[in-house]
Write a protein that holds these residues in place. Structure first.
Motif, PDB file in Angstrom:
ATOM      1  N   HIS A  77      76.279  90.891 -49.808  1.00  0.00           N
ATOM      2  CA  HIS A  77      74.981  90.150 -49.350  1.00  0.00           C
ATOM      3  C   HIS A  77      75.274  88.758 -49.089  1.00  0.00           C
ATOM      4  CE1 HIS A  77      72.898  93.548 -51.333  1.00  0.00           C
ATOM      5  NE2 HIS A  77      71.777  93.036 -51.150  1.00  0.00           N
ATOM      6  N   GLU A 118      67.878  82.950 -38.468  1.00  0.00           N
ATOM      7  CA  GLU A 118      66.936  83.732 -39.082  1.00  0.00           C
ATOM      8  C   GLU A 118      66.855  83.123 -40.267  1.00  0.00           C
ATOM      9  OE1 GLU A 118      67.695  87.921 -38.853  1.00  0.00           O
ATOM     10  OE2 GLU A 118      68.131  88.084 -36.698  1.00  0.00           O
ATOM     11  N   ALA A 138      64.473  81.965 -42.106  1.00  0.00           N
ATOM     12  CA  ALA A 138      63.178  82.373 -42.941  1.00  0.00           C
ATOM     13  C   ALA A 138      63.606  83.685 -43.708  1.00  0.00           C
ATOM     14  CB  ALA A 138      62.004  82.595 -42.357  1.00  0.00           C
ATOM     15  N   ALA A 139      64.329  84.734 -43.007  1.00  0.00           N
ATOM     16  CA  ALA A 139      64.797  86.084 -43.469  1.00  0.00           C
ATOM     17  C   ALA A 139      65.791  85.655 -44.605  1.00  0.00           C
ATOM     18  CB  ALA A 139      65.527  86.951 -42.321  1.00  0.00           C
ATOM     19  N   ARG A 199      66.313  83.007 -46.357  1.00  0.00           N
ATOM     20  CA  ARG A 199      65.678  82.645 -47.631  1.00  0.00           C
ATOM     21  C   ARG A 199      64.912  83.582 -48.362  1.00  0.00           C
ATOM     22  NH1 ARG A 199      65.448  78.835 -51.373  1.00  0.00           N
ATOM     23  NH2 ARG A 199      63.537  78.551 -52.401  1.00  0.00           N
ATOM     24  N   LYS A 200      64.179  84.453 -47.579  1.00  0.00           N
ATOM     25  CA  LYS A 200      63.551  85.522 -48.286  1.00  0.00           C
ATOM     26  C   LYS A 200      64.495  86.492 -49.143  1.00  0.00           C
ATOM     27  CE  LYS A 200      60.604  89.630 -47.329  1.00  0.00           C
ATOM     28  NZ  LYS A 200      61.407  90.669 -47.663  1.00  0.00           N
ATOM     29  N   LEU A 201      65.757  86.800 -48.295  1.00  0.00           N
ATOM     30  CA  LEU A 201      66.714  87.769 -48.931  1.00  0.00           C
ATOM     31  C   LEU A 201      67.468  86.872 -50.324  1.00  0.00           C
ATOM     32  CD1 LEU A 201      68.738  89.872 -49.084  1.00  0.00           C
ATOM     33  CD2 LEU A 201      70.175  88.735 -47.494  1.00  0.00           C
ATOM     34  N   ASP A 247      65.739  84.703 -52.178  1.00  0.00           N
ATOM     35  CA  ASP A 247      64.637  84.877 -53.253  1.00  0.00           C
ATOM     36  C   ASP A 247      64.840  86.235 -54.058  1.00  0.00           C
ATOM     37  OD1 ASP A 247      63.831  82.383 -52.811  1.00  0.00           O
ATOM     38  OD2 ASP A 247      62.133  82.969 -51.361  1.00  0.00           O
ATOM     39  N   GLU A 248      65.034  87.357 -53.007  1.00  0.00           N
ATOM     40  CA  GLU A 248      65.082  88.717 -53.791  1.00  0.00           C
ATOM     41  C   GLU A 248      66.224  88.853 -54.510  1.00  0.00           C
ATOM     42  OE1 GLU A 248      65.146  91.359 -50.461  1.00  0.00           O
ATOM     43  OE2 GLU A 248      62.837  91.229 -49.897  1.00  0.00           O
ATOM     44  N   ASN A 260      65.490  87.372 -57.676  1.00  0.00           N
ATOM     45  CA  ASN A 260      64.528  88.164 -58.631  1.00  0.00           C
ATOM     46  C   ASN A 260      65.321  89.166 -59.483  1.00  0.00           C
ATOM     47  OD1 ASN A 260      62.361  89.525 -59.731  1.00  0.00           O
ATOM     48  ND2 ASN A 260      61.342  89.433 -57.474  1.00  0.00           N
ATOM     49  N   ARG A 310      69.200  94.370 -55.783  1.00  0.00           N
ATOM     50  CA  ARG A 310      69.848  93.056 -55.130  1.00  0.00           C
ATOM     51  C   ARG A 310      70.664  92.444 -56.233  1.00  0.00           C
ATOM     52  NH1 ARG A 310      69.232  93.768 -49.675  1.00  0.00           N
ATOM     53  NH2 ARG A 310      66.996  93.500 -49.311  1.00  0.00           N
TER      54      ARG A 310
END
Length: 438
Positions: free
Chosen positions: A197, A209, A211-212, A214-216, A218-219, A222, A228
């Motif tokens: 990852h 990328e 934003a992508a 950052r989203k990953l 955050d996942e 989580n 993840r």
């Protein structure tokens, strides 16, 4: 013009060509010396050779590979050593495999480089460590994918998968990274972990990328998403560097707070991101304060740390502070007491500092930096050297100016010699009547 670093080359050993079936060199430097899959219960024989005598034929083979210009001969040397029973655990020697494959690739025989790595994988029991090492050396991602796909299940892990993804990353194949991760468990029986990852995060940031990425991240943070893995400081550093590149202050500061809230220990990369951020914002003095914090916490700075500070101060026109940081780096290097530890200045540090000193007509410091480059067998940027020489002549220091030119004549080689000759043709060593010594 970029600097031309010229390091001393080791002379070819006279016995090297005769060492046809000698083994490989010391251990894989980046990974453990001993393959984790190997048995640790073997009892050494009383008559085991000393480390020096055992390494001698290995070093001979390395010298032979380095001196050989025939690709087929390089392949034969290493392949013969791999098949010899006289050199057990030859597959743990990363340095020679790295040398041999890079030589073959430069000689335009990537097929022979891949063949050697195939032989390497076949020479020992399968393990994730060995497979990862080999994948990192394959000349192209397609060869790496073939080796990974044909490897036995015992050799597949997140470590070896991340090595395959890194091969795609070096080739700029982001789509292959994404598809390989999504199909890793169904196609290869491997659930992508943190290492894989982190490669994906790196690829996303490199491909803008953010934003992508950052989203990953955050996942990954989580805890409810079991597919993840939990992020580590490397995960956060990767995205933090992306925010720095894009000058996203809000994202940068927010992520720094998350690192602290998650009780992650900042490492040298974290500090370097912050120092580079301050340097870009014209607040290099705050970056230097972080250098003190690093030392107090036992985090050793590297050349990127000092490079950011020197560049920042030079950009701000504070040449005195830049020299102070540079000398601080040199002192730290000496304090370590070993040539392989501490911080060595990167060529870019010398280039930036040298140019700034010449522009500010700080002749003594510029001359010192120039001589430091000469001591490293490095030719500084031509236009900066020209400025230094002209400044020395203007200050009635023609003897020193001529010495600089003479040393440049000695260092500059190949095609660069013609370009340097044009620079010399524009120089004049005649001192004006009004010039005086400083």
């Amino acid at each position: 013009m970029t600097s031309l670093l010229r390091r001393r080359r080791h002379a070819a050993h006279p016995r090297a060509a005769a060492a046809a079936c000698a083994p490989l060199l010391r251990a894989f430097s980046a990974l453990p010396d001993v393959d984790p899959s190997a048995s640790s219960t073997a009892t050494p024989t009383p008559a085991a050779p000393t480390s020096t005598s055992a390494r001698a034929p290995v070093l001979d083979l390395q010298l032979a590979v380095r001196a050989e210009s025939d690709p087929a001969r390089i392949h034969s040397l290493v392949a013969s050593a791999l098949s010899s029973d006289d050199f057990p655990r030859l597959h743990t020697s990363r340095q020679l495999f790295s040398l041999a494959t890079s030589r073959l690739t430069r000689l335009r025989r990537p097929d022979l480089a891949a063949s050697l790595l195939d032989l390497l994988l076949a020479s020992a029991p399968p393990s994730p460590g060995l497979l990862a090492r080999a994948l990192s050396l394959y000349p192209g991602p397609d060869d790496a994918l073939r080796a990974f796909s044909s490897s036995p299940p015992a050799a597949r892990s997140d470590v070896s998968l991340s090595a395959l993804l890194s091969a795609f990353l070096r080739a700029g194949r982001l789509d292959d990274i994404k598809s390989t991760i999504s199909l890793a468990e169904s196609s290869h029986g491997i659930a992508p972990g943190r290492a894989s990852h982190n490669v994906l995060l790196h690829a996303m940031v490199k491909n803008s990328e953010l934003a992508a990425a950052r989203k990953l991240l955050d996942e990954m943070a989580n805890k409810k998403l079991k597919h993840r893995p939990a992020p580590d400081i490397i995960s956060y550093n990767t995205v933090l560097a992306g925010y720095s590149v894009q000058d996203d202050e809000e994202g940068f500061e927010k992520l720094l707070k998350e690192i602290s809230l998650n009780n992650l220990e900042p490492n040298v990369v974290t500090y370097n991101c912050r120092i580079q951020w301050f340097s870009k914002k014209g607040e290099t003095v705050k970056g230097e304060e972080l250098l003190d914090v690093m030392e107090s916490k036992g985090v050793a700075p590297n050349y990127l740390t000092y490079n950011a500070l020197v560049q920042g101060y030079c950009k701000e026109g504070n040449i005195g502070a830049a020299m102070r940081v540079f000398k601080r780096m040199k002192v730290m290097k000496r304090r370590e007491g070993r040539s392989d530890l501490g911080v060595s200045a990167h060529s870019q540090v010398y280039v930036v500092l040298f140019r700034s000193l010449v522009e500010k007509e700080k002749l003594d410091d510029a001359l010192w930096i120039c001589k430091s480059c000469f001591a490293m067998k490095a030719a500084p940027p031509f236009e900066a050297v020209k400025g230094l020489v002209e400044g020395l002549v203007k200050a009635s220091r023609s003897t020193e100016a001529k010495d600089v030119v003479a040393k440049m004549e000695f260092l500059v080689k190949g095609d660069a010699k013609l370009a340097w000759g044009k620079v010399v043709g524009e120089l004049s060593f005649e001192e004006g009547p009004s010039n005086s010594n400083p």
